[in-house]
Design a protein around this motif. Structure first.
Motif: not given
Length: 230
Positions: A193, A223-224, A66, A218-220, A38, A189, A226
């Motif tokens: 972006w 969670s990753d 991310t 960022i929770e797609y 990501g 979260t 930013l």
């Protein structure tokens, strides 16, 4: 120049490449894209510093990104030297109605460094925006300080109320804390972006804020963090 990821990264890379091709003012033929978990790395070269910024902004719009590592370089052409850039940047700052006289510009190796003090984030951004279109500039280092003032009481509640007004921020998932010196910290979260950036800008609108620590994830689905690197 461009790596070949697989699975979700391959789909993300394809979306980033398409967004760069779609973005006016960006010549994507000289920009390399690689994706790892990501995180997007941009490489290659562009003709101007504003084009470099446009490329980064394009990547930010792509769902699933991310982090961005900005490794694009700006070509130096036309014989413009540091003295020329310094003169033009100084004149541009003096003409700008939203930049105070306290802001100064110095130039080394085509990179403009801004220094001085301002009263608001708006002026900080205006100073950078004023010089980044100067011919020959390859980068801008903004060291301008936002002068601290006492934060009004109830800032945390005011920022949270701004989140509620902004439809794309779910205030239930974002925590706002403040500290001495005007520091605001965001934790929790968000879903994109764009939502993270909107939350950060809402903080900057509060009187007395001098620094925003954006720790939002960022929770797609997973969670990753930013992160943008320039």
């Amino acid at each position: 120049m461009t790596s070949t990821p697989s699975g979700p990264d391959a789909d993300l890379k394809s979306a980033v490449v398409q967004e760069l091709e779609w973005t006016p003012g960006v010549d994507s033929t000289h920009i390399g894209v690689s994706v790892d978990g990501g995180a997007v790395t941009l490489s290659g070269e562009v003709a101007t510093y504003p084009e470099k910024l446009l490329a980064a902004n394009a990547v930010q719009r792509v769902h699933g990104v991310t982090a961005i590592a900005q490794e694009i370089t700006v070509r130096v052409t036309g014989g413009t030297n540091d003295s020329d850039i310094a003169r033009e940047a100084g004149e541009a700052l003096r003409r700008a109605v939203d930049v105070p006289e306290s802001v100064q510009a110095s130039v080394h190796d085509h990179v403009v460094t801004l220094s001085g003090g301002v009263d608001s984030r708006h002026q900080w951004v205006a100073a950078e925006r004023t010089v980044h279109r100067t011919r020959g500039v390859t980068g801008v280092l903004n060291l301008v300080r936002i002068r601290p003032v006492a934060m009004a009481s109830g800032v945390e509640a005011a920022i949270t109320a701004a989140f509620v007004r902004h439809a794309r921020i779910d205030s239930r998932d974002v925590t706002v804390t403040t500290a001495a010196g005007g520091l605001v910290t965001l934790e929790g979260t968000v879903r994109s972006w764009a939502e993270s950036q909107d939350a950060e800008e809402a903080c900057w609108a509060a009187a007395g804020v001098t620094e925003v620590s954006n720790r939002l994830l960022i929770e797609y689905g997973v969670s990753d963090g930013l992160e943008i690197e320039y």
